[in-house]
Motif scaffolding. Structure first.
Motif, PDB file in Angstrom:
ATOM      1  N   VAL A 148      21.688  51.220  79.666  1.00 47.53           N
ATOM      2  CA  VAL A 148      22.145  52.232  80.621  1.00 47.53           C
ATOM      3  C   VAL A 148      23.127  53.193  79.981  1.00 47.53           C
ATOM      4  N   ILE A 149      24.096  52.662  79.231  1.00 47.42           N
ATOM      5  CA  ILE A 149      25.081  53.528  78.584  1.00 47.42           C
ATOM      6  C   ILE A 149      24.427  54.412  77.534  1.00 47.42           C
ATOM      7  N   GLY A 150      23.495  53.836  76.764  1.00 44.26           N
ATOM      8  CA  GLY A 150      22.791  54.646  75.769  1.00 44.26           C
ATOM      9  C   GLY A 150      21.977  55.762  76.390  1.00 44.26           C
ATOM     10  N   GLY A 151      21.301  55.465  77.505  1.00 47.01           N
ATOM     11  CA  GLY A 151      20.542  56.507  78.195  1.00 47.01           C
ATOM     12  C   GLY A 151      21.439  57.592  78.755  1.00 47.01           C
ATOM     13  N   TRP A 152      22.592  57.187  79.295  1.00 42.20           N
ATOM     14  CA  TRP A 152      23.529  58.175  79.844  1.00 42.20           C
ATOM     15  C   TRP A 152      24.089  59.085  78.745  1.00 42.20           C
ATOM     16  N   LEU A 153      24.470  58.486  77.610  1.00 38.88           N
ATOM     17  CA  LEU A 153      24.992  59.296  76.504  1.00 38.88           C
ATOM     18  C   LEU A 153      23.928  60.228  75.952  1.00 38.88           C
ATOM     19  N   ASN A 154      22.691  59.739  75.865  1.00 32.78           N
ATOM     20  CA  ASN A 154      21.606  60.583  75.378  1.00 32.78           C
ATOM     21  C   ASN A 154      21.346  61.743  76.329  1.00 32.78           C
ATOM     22  N   LEU A 209      21.741  67.501  77.649  1.00 29.16           N
ATOM     23  CA  LEU A 209      22.208  68.551  78.553  1.00 29.16           C
ATOM     24  C   LEU A 209      23.162  69.506  77.838  1.00 29.16           C
ATOM     25  N   ALA A 210      24.009  68.959  76.963  1.00 27.42           N
ATOM     26  CA  ALA A 210      24.933  69.824  76.224  1.00 27.42           C
ATOM     27  C   ALA A 210      24.193  70.734  75.253  1.00 27.42           C
TER      28      ALA A 210
END
Length: 387
Positions: free
Chosen positions: A27-33, A38-39
């Motif tokens: 979950v954290i990896g997907g969120w950071l990706n 988006l950036a």
């Protein structure tokens, strides 16, 4: 260390920690990706857009909405529209399904045949196709100048216009709550164990409660009357359009009809299965005790059938609530359509989809919790449905 690993509880705890940790890493990896993507595309993230003005108008709204209202208010409006559509569809589908299920379990062969034809016909046509058909049907009704008059109501291609009290919406909602309570409270009073009186001696209390709530609903309607307006607004033709009353949009009507007919076919089969689950021995025992057919139905067959059909009925209700999202196909302003418009207009895809998922999870989990509570309250210990 190795001595601890020989313990089954320790090994289970370690495996659970690794499992939860792996899910958290994904979950954290997907969120950071997603944040990095988006950036790179210069797309802002966050929920700050919820307080921005939308600038659009919906074609159907239970709550008042204006173009300068923020996104969060339109999400509330969408949830209210979805709940209103789902409630109307579930109630009407339940009535139709109960009638079809009773027809299929009847001893009359003609009723059995009609119930089977109904189930085979409406259950095997996709719901989206039925939605399109009924939307085309209601939008091809006569123009307002040639609207059909049905007991004070006007039926035209622009919708169904019904008489309505000129009462503020909050007062109407409060009176509706009193009316629902007037129906449910006597049922609760006859079954609760918190009152020391036996159930047969509570009829006077039930009557007083119902009459009191009905009187309270009437007083609320009178208190909320809009000053300077007639108490009852009746739809009438003025020029080329109908004025007065309240309008039920063709989109809402088409969805309610489609959900009613489609869901009624499935609920009818659930009702039939529930009555078939009641053993023949209970019915024969009721007859041997001298109970009339109606007493055997209301006191033996129906309570046992309700206990058997309630878990499956809960699943069907949740499915029908999710089926309200088909309103986007004909332009109904439900929760799903408002989220879709939000994505197109604001570009906040992940946030809007997250709100959509959270909204439907809240609705469906709440419905499931209510049914689980009712099912636990009426459950019988052991299996008492065997023949």
């Amino acid at each position: 260390m190795f001595a601890l690993l020989r313990n089954q509880k320790v090994r289970n705890a370690i495996l659970q920690v690794f499992f939860v940790g792996a899910i958290a890493c994904i979950v954290i990896g997907g969120w950071l990706n997603a944040q990095q993507t988006l950036a790179q595309q210069r797309i802002t993230s966050g929920f700050g857009f919820l307080w921005k003005s939308t600038g659009w108008e919906g074609n159907f709204s239970i709550l008042s909405a204006a173009p300068n209202d923020p996104y969060w208010w339109f999400f509330v409006v969408g949830i209210a529209n979805t709940l209103f559509l789902g409630t109307a569809g579930l109630m009407s589908a339940t009535l139709v399904g109960a009638a079809v299920g009773l027809a299929r379990t009847s001893s009359n062969e003609m009723l059995q045949l009609l119930g089977r034809i109904y189930v085979d016909f409406f259950r095997n046509i996709p719901l989206i196709l039925q939605v399109f058909f009924w939307h085309a049907f209601v939008t091809h009704l006569p123009a307002p100048r040639n609207a059909h008059d049905l007991w004070g109501m006007k039926l035209s291609s622009r919708g169904l216009y019904v008489p309505v009290f000129n009462v503020d919406g909050i007062y109407l909602l409060a009176s509706a709550v009193c009316l629902v309570a007037a129906v449910l409270l006597p049922f609760w009073l006859t079954r609760t164990r918190r009152i020391p009186r036996p159930p047969e001696q509570r009829r006077g209390l039930c009557l007083v409660a119902s009459v009191g709530l009905l009187a309270l609903a009437s007083l609320i309607v009178v208190a909320g009357r809009v000053p300077g307006e007639p108490f009852l607004s009746v739809p009438q033709l003025q020029g080329l359009n109908l004025r007065g009353g309240t309008r039920i949009s063709p989109e809402f009507s088409a969805l309610v009809i489609a959900i009613t007919l489609y869901g009624g076919a499935y609920i009818g089969e659930i009702v039939r299965g529930g009555f078939k689950a009641v053993g023949r021995g209970q019915v024969e025992a009721a007859a041997s005790l001298g109970l009339t057919p109606w007493q055997a139905f209301s006191r033996i067959r129906l309570p046992l059938a309700l206990r058997a059909m309630l878990p499956i009925l809960a699943n069907q209700y949740i499915w029908l609530i999710k089926a309200t999202t088909l309103g986007i196909a004909i332009g109904f302003s439900d929760f799903f359509m408002i989220v879709a418009i939000t994505i197109n207009q604001s570009g906040q895809t992940l946030e809007a989809i997250g709100i959509l998922m959270a909204g439907f999870l809240l609705i469906n989990l709440s419905l499931a919790a209510i049914f689980n509570r009712v099912n636990k309250a009426i459950a019988l210990k052991g299996n008492q449905l065997r023949s």
